[in-house]
Design a protein around this motif. Structure first.
Motif, PDB file in Angstrom:
ATOM      1  N   ALA A  94       0.891  -1.153   0.000  1.00 21.38           N
ATOM      2  CA  ALA A  94       0.000   0.000   0.000  1.00 21.38           C
ATOM      3  C   ALA A  94       0.932   1.205   0.000  1.00 21.38           C
ATOM      4  CB  ALA A  94      -0.894   0.004   1.233  1.00 21.38           C
ATOM      5  N   LEU A  95       0.906   1.960  -1.089  1.00 16.75           N
ATOM      6  CA  LEU A  95       1.836   3.075  -1.288  1.00 16.75           C
ATOM      7  C   LEU A  95       1.089   4.391  -1.176  1.00 16.75           C
ATOM      8  CD1 LEU A  95       4.833   3.686  -2.272  1.00 16.75           C
ATOM      9  CD2 LEU A  95       3.741   4.143  -4.475  1.00 16.75           C
ATOM     10  N   PRO A 101      -3.369  13.253   0.578  1.00 13.12           N
ATOM     11  CA  PRO A 101      -2.767  11.927   0.469  1.00 13.12           C
ATOM     12  C   PRO A 101      -3.535  11.049  -0.506  1.00 13.12           C
ATOM     13  CG  PRO A 101      -4.046  12.093   2.483  1.00 13.12           C
ATOM     14  CD  PRO A 101      -4.074  13.452   1.840  1.00 13.12           C
ATOM     15  N   ARG A 102      -2.810  10.196  -1.181  1.00 14.53           N
ATOM     16  CA  ARG A 102      -3.406   9.191  -2.068  1.00 14.53           C
ATOM     17  C   ARG A 102      -2.723   7.868  -1.788  1.00 14.53           C
ATOM     18  NH1 ARG A 102      -6.585  12.551  -2.392  1.00 14.53           N
ATOM     19  NH2 ARG A 102      -7.441  13.580  -4.213  1.00 14.53           N
ATOM     20  N   ILE A 103      -3.511   6.814  -1.728  1.00 14.87           N
ATOM     21  CA  ILE A 103      -2.953   5.493  -1.484  1.00 14.87           C
ATOM     22  C   ILE A 103      -3.354   4.576  -2.628  1.00 14.87           C
ATOM     23  CG2 ILE A 103      -4.884   4.624  -0.108  1.00 14.87           C
ATOM     24  CD1 ILE A 103      -2.647   3.389   1.732  1.00 14.87           C
ATOM     25  N   SER A 104      -2.430   3.734  -3.028  1.00 10.59           N
ATOM     26  CA  SER A 104      -2.697   2.776  -4.096  1.00 10.59           C
ATOM     27  C   SER A 104      -1.838   1.545  -3.864  1.00 10.59           C
ATOM     28  CB  SER A 104      -2.415   3.395  -5.465  1.00 10.59           C
ATOM     29  OG  SER A 104      -1.057   3.774  -5.564  1.00 10.59           O
ATOM     30  N   GLY A 105      -2.170   0.492  -4.576  1.00  8.54           N
ATOM     31  CA  GLY A 105      -1.403  -0.739  -4.464  1.00  8.54           C
ATOM     32  C   GLY A 105      -0.362  -0.840  -5.561  1.00  8.54           C
ATOM     33  N   VAL A 106       0.788  -1.377  -5.215  1.00  8.15           N
ATOM     34  CA  VAL A 106       1.849  -1.637  -6.187  1.00  8.15           C
ATOM     35  C   VAL A 106       2.490  -2.984  -5.862  1.00  8.15           C
ATOM     36  CG1 VAL A 106       2.388   0.795  -6.676  1.00  8.15           C
ATOM     37  CG2 VAL A 106       3.623  -0.385  -4.852  1.00  8.15           C
ATOM     38  N   ASP A 107       3.096  -3.578  -6.877  1.00  5.45           N
ATOM     39  CA  ASP A 107       3.890  -4.792  -6.687  1.00  5.45           C
ATOM     40  C   ASP A 107       5.238  -4.381  -6.108  1.00  5.45           C
ATOM     41  OD1 ASP A 107       1.820  -6.001  -8.052  1.00  5.45           O
ATOM     42  OD2 ASP A 107       3.056  -6.747  -9.701  1.00  5.45           O
ATOM     43  N   GLY A 108       5.480  -4.736  -4.875  1.00  2.00           N
ATOM     44  CA  GLY A 108       6.748  -4.411  -4.239  1.00  2.00           C
ATOM     45  C   GLY A 108       7.701  -5.591  -4.287  1.00  2.00           C
ATOM     46  N   HIS A 109       8.950  -5.304  -4.547  1.00  2.00           N
ATOM     47  CA  HIS A 109      10.012  -6.315  -4.533  1.00  2.00           C
ATOM     48  C   HIS A 109      11.095  -5.785  -3.592  1.00  2.00           C
ATOM     49  CE1 HIS A 109       8.465  -8.646  -7.990  1.00  2.00           C
ATOM     50  NE2 HIS A 109       7.927  -7.480  -8.300  1.00  2.00           N
ATOM     51  N   PHE A 110      11.404  -6.557  -2.553  1.00  2.00           N
ATOM     52  CA  PHE A 110      12.405  -6.148  -1.580  1.00  2.00           C
ATOM     53  C   PHE A 110      13.740  -6.719  -2.020  1.00  2.00           C
ATOM     54  CE2 PHE A 110      14.304  -5.769   2.687  1.00  2.00           C
ATOM     55  CZ  PHE A 110      13.918  -4.468   2.973  1.00  2.00           C
ATOM     56  N   LEU A 111      14.567  -5.858  -2.591  1.00  2.00           N
ATOM     57  CA  LEU A 111      15.843  -6.257  -3.167  1.00  2.00           C
ATOM     58  C   LEU A 111      16.958  -5.396  -2.591  1.00  2.00           C
ATOM     59  CD1 LEU A 111      14.541  -6.277  -6.848  1.00  2.00           C
ATOM     60  CD2 LEU A 111      14.817  -8.285  -5.365  1.00  2.00           C
ATOM     61  N   HIS A 112      18.003  -6.013  -2.131  1.00  2.00           N
ATOM     62  CA  HIS A 112      19.163  -5.301  -1.588  1.00  2.00           C
ATOM     63  C   HIS A 112      18.778  -4.383  -0.438  1.00  2.00           C
ATOM     64  CE1 HIS A 112      21.550  -7.014  -4.778  1.00  2.00           C
ATOM     65  NE2 HIS A 112      20.623  -6.628  -5.639  1.00  2.00           N
ATOM     66  N   GLY A 113      17.789  -4.821   0.354  1.00  2.00           N
ATOM     67  CA  GLY A 113      17.398  -4.090   1.556  1.00  2.00           C
ATOM     68  C   GLY A 113      16.521  -2.884   1.320  1.00  2.00           C
ATOM     69  N   ALA A 151       8.534  11.950  -1.740  1.00  2.00           N
ATOM     70  CA  ALA A 151       8.354  11.364  -0.408  1.00  2.00           C
ATOM     71  C   ALA A 151       7.178  10.399  -0.426  1.00  2.00           C
ATOM     72  CB  ALA A 151       8.127  12.454   0.629  1.00  2.00           C
ATOM     73  N   VAL A 152       7.371   9.208   0.160  1.00  2.00           N
ATOM     74  CA  VAL A 152       6.323   8.191   0.192  1.00  2.00           C
ATOM     75  C   VAL A 152       6.314   7.464   1.534  1.00  2.00           C
ATOM     76  CG1 VAL A 152       6.412   7.752  -2.297  1.00  2.00           C
ATOM     77  CG2 VAL A 152       7.752   6.331  -0.763  1.00  2.00           C
ATOM     78  N   SER A 153       5.198   6.819   1.776  1.00  2.00           N
ATOM     79  CA  SER A 153       5.084   5.827   2.842  1.00  2.00           C
ATOM     80  C   SER A 153       4.569   4.563   2.186  1.00  2.00           C
ATOM     81  CB  SER A 153       4.114   6.289   3.932  1.00  2.00           C
ATOM     82  OG  SER A 153       4.643   7.380   4.636  1.00  2.00           O
ATOM     83  N   ALA A 154       5.041   3.427   2.677  1.00  2.00           N
ATOM     84  CA  ALA A 154       4.607   2.138   2.130  1.00  2.00           C
ATOM     85  C   ALA A 154       4.371   1.173   3.279  1.00  2.00           C
ATOM     86  CB  ALA A 154       5.657   1.573   1.180  1.00  2.00           C
ATOM     87  N   ALA A 155       3.363   0.325   3.101  1.00  2.00           N
ATOM     88  CA  ALA A 155       3.069  -0.711   4.092  1.00  2.00           C
ATOM     89  C   ALA A 155       2.838  -2.028   3.371  1.00  2.00           C
ATOM     90  CB  ALA A 155       1.839  -0.342   4.906  1.00  2.00           C
ATOM     91  N   HIS A 156       3.431  -3.075   3.920  1.00  2.00           N
ATOM     92  CA  HIS A 156       3.173  -4.440   3.454  1.00  2.00           C
ATOM     93  C   HIS A 156       2.665  -5.204   4.664  1.00  2.00           C
ATOM     94  CE1 HIS A 156       3.454  -8.351   1.670  1.00  2.00           C
ATOM     95  NE2 HIS A 156       4.283  -8.747   2.611  1.00  2.00           N
ATOM     96  N   MET A 157       1.455  -5.776   4.542  1.00  2.00           N
ATOM     97  CA  MET A 157       0.864  -6.507   5.659  1.00  2.00           C
ATOM     98  C   MET A 157       0.399  -7.879   5.202  1.00  2.00           C
ATOM     99  SD  MET A 157      -1.182  -3.410   7.484  1.00  2.00           S
ATOM    100  CE  MET A 157      -1.646  -2.601   5.953  1.00  2.00           C
ATOM    101  N   ARG A 158       0.624  -8.845   6.053  1.00  2.00           N
ATOM    102  CA  ARG A 158       0.146 -10.209   5.828  1.00  2.00           C
ATOM    103  C   ARG A 158      -0.746 -10.573   7.006  1.00  2.00           C
ATOM    104  NH1 ARG A 158       5.786 -13.069   3.820  1.00  2.00           N
ATOM    105  NH2 ARG A 158       6.112 -11.626   2.084  1.00  2.00           N
TER     106      ARG A 158
END
Length: 177
Positions: A52-53, A62-74, A95-102
């Protein structure tokens, strides 16, 4: 895991520093027993992770949307269509905020600024060829018009924390794979 020892050390410093400057309320929830180390986090965040970006409009909304995130090299990496609203927002205000939740098992929260990896008509990031090879392998080489249709970003975090109420449960899933 694609991280070098140095990248893992940098990520661990960021995770520790972020938690140490967080509010007492957040630290009461995300204690050292309910967070992941850099090595554990990079082991858990493999493949595509929906993010959630949050971006900001020209009016400061503020605007929030979904993106495919890839955690690479930290760091998080993600893409969008060059003509998407979020691409305009990020070009003007990186500037952004991102959340990944499971579910209730894992939450990874990040604040930072983005770098454009493949600017249209500009010089790509030094590691763009390697990242592009990774994305083409993941999505398929002909999934996009990679030069004209999509823009990719790297999120440089200045704050990041990970919440896992049962660290053993989250990391056990990785070991089972």
């Amino acid at each position: 895991m694609r991280e070098t020892r140095e990248e893992l050390k940098e990520l661990q410093v960021l995770l520790d520093a972020s938690l140490s400057v967080s509010t007492s309320h957040l630290r009461s929830i995300i204690s050292t027993e309910r967070t992941l180390t850099a090595e554990q986090l990079t082991g858990v965040l493999t493949g595509m992770c929906t993010l959630a970006l949050s971006t900001v409009t020209a009016k400061g909304e503020p605007r929030i949307s979904g993106v495919d995130g890839h955690f690479l090299h930290g760091k998080w990496h993600f893409g969008t269509a060059r003509k998407a609203a979020k691409a305009r927002h990020l070009a003007a205000r990186p500037a952004v905020s991102a959340a990944h939740m499971r579910g209730e098992d894992l939450g990874v929260f990040t604040h930072g600024t983005v770098e454009i990896l493949n600017p249209f008509g500009g010089e790509p990031a030094e590691d763009w060829p390697d990242l592009l090879a990774y994305f083409k392998d993941f999505y398929g080489g002909d999934f996009f018009d990679w030069d004209n249709e999509v823009v990719y970003y790297r999120l440089h975090p200045h704050w990041m924390t990970a919440y896992a109420p049962d660290v053993a449960k989250v990391t056990a899933r990785v070991n089972e794979s």
